[in-house]
Write an enzyme that holds these catalytic residues in place. Structure first.
Site, PDB file in Angstrom:
ATOM      1  N   HIS A   1       1.158   4.884  -2.370  1.00  0.00           N
ATOM      2  CA  HIS A   1       0.670   5.503  -3.623  1.00  0.00           C
ATOM      3  C   HIS A   1       2.287   6.093  -4.184  1.00  0.00           C
ATOM      4  O   HIS A   1       2.754   6.937  -3.318  1.00  0.00           O
ATOM      5  CB  HIS A   1      -0.045   6.525  -3.322  1.00  0.00           C
ATOM      6  CG  HIS A   1      -1.424   6.018  -2.882  1.00  0.00           C
ATOM      7  ND1 HIS A   1      -2.655   6.003  -3.447  1.00  0.00           N
ATOM      8  CD2 HIS A   1      -1.822   5.605  -1.379  1.00  0.00           C
ATOM      9  CE1 HIS A   1      -3.433   5.049  -2.542  1.00  0.00           C
ATOM     10  NE2 HIS A   1      -3.032   5.170  -1.359  1.00  0.00           N
TER      11      HIS A   1
ATOM     12  N   HIS B   1      -9.476   0.952  -1.430  1.00  0.00           N
ATOM     13  CA  HIS B   1      -9.575   1.597  -0.011  1.00  0.00           C
ATOM     14  C   HIS B   1     -11.023   1.498   0.455  1.00  0.00           C
ATOM     15  O   HIS B   1     -11.805   1.831  -0.344  1.00  0.00           O
ATOM     16  CB  HIS B   1      -9.002   3.007  -0.301  1.00  0.00           C
ATOM     17  CG  HIS B   1      -7.885   3.444  -0.475  1.00  0.00           C
ATOM     18  ND1 HIS B   1      -6.828   2.911  -1.594  1.00  0.00           N
ATOM     19  CD2 HIS B   1      -6.576   4.341   0.266  1.00  0.00           C
ATOM     20  CE1 HIS B   1      -5.858   3.131  -1.304  1.00  0.00           C
ATOM     21  NE2 HIS B   1      -5.720   4.048  -0.569  1.00  0.00           N
TER      22      HIS B   1
ATOM     23  N   ASP C   1       1.649   4.269   2.829  1.00  0.00           N
ATOM     24  CA  ASP C   1       0.721   4.874   2.103  1.00  0.00           C
ATOM     25  C   ASP C   1       1.251   6.209   1.261  1.00  0.00           C
ATOM     26  O   ASP C   1       1.305   5.797   0.208  1.00  0.00           O
ATOM     27  CB  ASP C   1      -0.022   5.420   3.218  1.00  0.00           C
ATOM     28  CG  ASP C   1      -1.563   5.766   2.649  1.00  0.00           C
ATOM     29  OD1 ASP C   1      -2.032   5.356   1.463  1.00  0.00           O
ATOM     30  OD2 ASP C   1      -2.642   6.187   3.458  1.00  0.00           O
ATOM     31  N   ASP C   2       1.494   7.037   1.919  1.00  0.00           N
ATOM     32  CA  ASP C   2       2.264   8.417   1.453  1.00  0.00           C
ATOM     33  C   ASP C   2       3.304   8.772   2.045  1.00  0.00           C
ATOM     34  O   ASP C   2       2.981   9.684   2.626  1.00  0.00           O
ATOM     35  CB  ASP C   2       1.066   9.296   1.159  1.00  0.00           C
ATOM     36  CG  ASP C   2      -0.184   8.980   0.425  1.00  0.00           C
ATOM     37  OD1 ASP C   2      -0.190   8.817  -1.036  1.00  0.00           O
ATOM     38  OD2 ASP C   2      -1.119   8.671   0.825  1.00  0.00           O
TER      39      ASP C   2
ATOM     40  N   HIS D   1       0.885  -1.329  -0.014  1.00  0.00           N
ATOM     41  CA  HIS D   1      -0.022  -0.089   0.071  1.00  0.00           C
ATOM     42  C   HIS D   1       0.698   1.159   0.227  1.00  0.00           C
ATOM     43  O   HIS D   1       1.138   1.535   1.119  1.00  0.00           O
ATOM     44  CB  HIS D   1      -0.757  -0.205   1.252  1.00  0.00           C
ATOM     45  CG  HIS D   1      -1.855   0.942   1.255  1.00  0.00           C
ATOM     46  ND1 HIS D   1      -3.011   1.048   1.851  1.00  0.00           N
ATOM     47  CD2 HIS D   1      -1.879   2.308   0.684  1.00  0.00           C
ATOM     48  CE1 HIS D   1      -3.888   1.926   1.649  1.00  0.00           C
ATOM     49  NE2 HIS D   1      -3.298   2.832   1.089  1.00  0.00           N
TER      50      HIS D   1
ATOM     51  N   GLU E   1     -11.425   3.700   5.731  1.00  0.00           N
ATOM     52  CA  GLU E   1      -9.922   4.347   6.270  1.00  0.00           C
ATOM     53  C   GLU E   1     -10.803   5.528   7.084  1.00  0.00           C
ATOM     54  O   GLU E   1     -10.732   5.694   8.198  1.00  0.00           O
ATOM     55  CB  GLU E   1      -9.493   5.049   4.958  1.00  0.00           C
ATOM     56  CG  GLU E   1      -8.336   6.141   5.391  1.00  0.00           C
ATOM     57  CD  GLU E   1      -7.568   6.911   4.219  1.00  0.00           C
ATOM     58  OE1 GLU E   1      -8.412   6.534   3.160  1.00  0.00           O
ATOM     59  OE2 GLU E   1      -6.517   7.413   4.282  1.00  0.00           O
TER      60      GLU E   1
HETATM   61  N1  ADE Z   1      -4.590   8.724  -2.305  1.00  0.00           N
HETATM   62  C1  ADE Z   1      -3.252   8.945  -1.816  1.00  0.00           C
HETATM   63  N2  ADE Z   1      -3.369   8.583  -0.603  1.00  0.00           N
HETATM   64  C2  ADE Z   1      -4.636   8.371  -0.230  1.00  0.00           C
HETATM   65  C3  ADE Z   1      -5.276   7.842   0.955  1.00  0.00           C
HETATM   66  N3  ADE Z   1      -4.475   7.422   2.132  1.00  0.00           N
HETATM   67  N4  ADE Z   1      -6.749   7.356   1.010  1.00  0.00           N
HETATM   68  C4  ADE Z   1      -7.188   7.685  -0.085  1.00  0.00           C
HETATM   69  N5  ADE Z   1      -6.908   8.061  -1.315  1.00  0.00           N
HETATM   70  C5  ADE Z   1      -5.275   8.152  -1.219  1.00  0.00           C
HETATM   71 ZN    ZN Z   2      -3.792   5.185   0.542  1.00  0.00          ZN
END
Ligand code: ADE
Ligand code: ZN
Length: 346
Positions: free
Chosen positions: A25, A203, A284-285, A23, A206
């Site tokens: 992005h 997703h 994630d990011d 996971h 969340e």
């Molecule tokens: N796009 C990038 N990160 C995300 C996240 N945590 N939740 C939803 N969309 C995303």
């Molecule tokens: Zn994500």
């Protein structure tokens, strides 16, 4: 007596532990320094004067407040080389964190809407994946995500644009603003993607309610749930992932940065492991949320008091949850066993 007797040894065990990241992005791995370098290279103007002021804007209150900045950051990506440079930077960090297999999300609509061709995006990412294999020994795959705040029609158009590239990405995902955009909005697109032989993830849970997790499972027929941290609000929803071994790709630092949990001590990852959920740890990011994969492991384990056995379980889960052949999965698990053996962990 085990060889892991103190926090420093546990940290070393976790840092070097082979793992899969499922996971991430790839646009969320774009560090502010690279954003500014690409902006200059491509003549794109940014609404921030410098790296420091951009980084200072990373104080998020919820998912949307993050997404607004994340899409602005991605606006500097125009050429194949940009996509390559972004993914290569990620792979180098992932390698340093013991990642041996990565499944990368990418958001083509963020780019095609600005006139960048699907082929440009995939060519750049794919060449970085090949380089990661050749130079770092990392195996990787791409997963195309639909932006859920956009229409079903736009998702269908994206799938159509990606059709000439089938075989270059293994599956589809669903991301962006969750609340108000339930999974069933994309039921028909997912049916078509599955008909094309693509794997399916989404997703769900969340920020959104447990019903969205049901929707992802029943309507989109996903094989993994991304995040899924709201599942523990519905006891029936816990039973199902355990029974059907549906993995959850959990992103602890993301959940804190986006105010899903008050702090890491309140996170439910430890509870998930106790319940037998196939939970995995992911970043994630990472450029936005304060760290890459090992940072997620170290901070979460320390906050929740998790030890080497839990770390090992999380790594084994990451291989179980990955979209690889049984033979490759077995080889990954053997590498994990060998690592544990070196640390005298039976
Ligand atoms: N796009 C990038 N990160 C995300 C996240 N945590 N939740 C939803 N969309 C995303
Ligand atoms: Zn994500």
């Amino acid at each position: 007596m085990t060889a892991i007797a103190d926090p420093a040894q546990l940290r070393a065990f976790v840092a070097g532990m082979p793992k899969a990241e499922l996971h991430i992005h790839i646009e969320g791995s774009l560090e502010p320094e690279l954003i500014f370098a690409l902006a200059q290279r491509n003549g794109v103007s940014l609404p921030y004067p410098d790296v420091e002021s951009l980084r200072a804007a990373y104080a998020f209150t919820n998912l949307q407040s993050f997404l607004d900045i994340y899409y602005a950051g991605a606006s500097v990506l125009l050429k194949e080389q940009d996509f390559h440079d972004m993914a290569w930077a990620y792979f180098q960090r992932a390698h340093a964190d013991g990642v041996i297999h990565a499944e990368l999300f990418f958001d083509p609509q963020t780019h095609t809407e600005r006139g960048v061709a699907m082929r440009t995006v995939i060519d750049g990412l794919e060449s970085a994946c090949r380089r990661a294999k050749a130079e770092l020994g990392i195996e990787s795959e791409l997963i195309l995500c639909f932006l859920r705040h956009l229409s079903e029609e736009a998702a269908f158009a994206t799938l159509e644009e990606a059709r000439p590239h089938l075989g270059r990405f293994i599956g589809v995902g669903l991301d962006s603003s969750e609340v108000g955009h339930p999974p069933e909005k994309f039921e028909r697109v997912y049916a078509e993607a599955r008909r094309l032989g693509l794997r399916a993830v989404a997703h769900a849970g969340e920020e959104g309610p447990p019903e969205y997790i049901w929707g992802a499972l029943d309507r989109l027929k996903v094989e993994r749930i991304d995040h899924g941290v709201q599942s523990l609000r519905d006891p029936r929803l816990v039973e199902r992932p355990v029974r059907e071994r549906i993995p959850l790709t959990v992103c602890p630092l993301s959940n804190i940065k986006l105010c899903v949990f008050r702090d890491l001590r309140a996170h439910n990852l430890g509870r998930m492991l106790e319940l037998g959920i196939v939970a995995t740890v992911n970043s994630d990011d990472p450029a936005y949320f304060g760290g890459y994969l090992n940072q997620n492991f170290h901070e979460t384990m320390s906050a929740l008091g998790l030890g080497a056995a839990a770390a090992r379980q999380l790594a084994a889960n990451s291989f179980e949850a990955s979209f690889v052949s049984p033979e490759r999965r077995q080889a990954y698990l053997e590498r994990l066993d060998a690592h544990c053996g070196r640390h005298r962990l039976a």
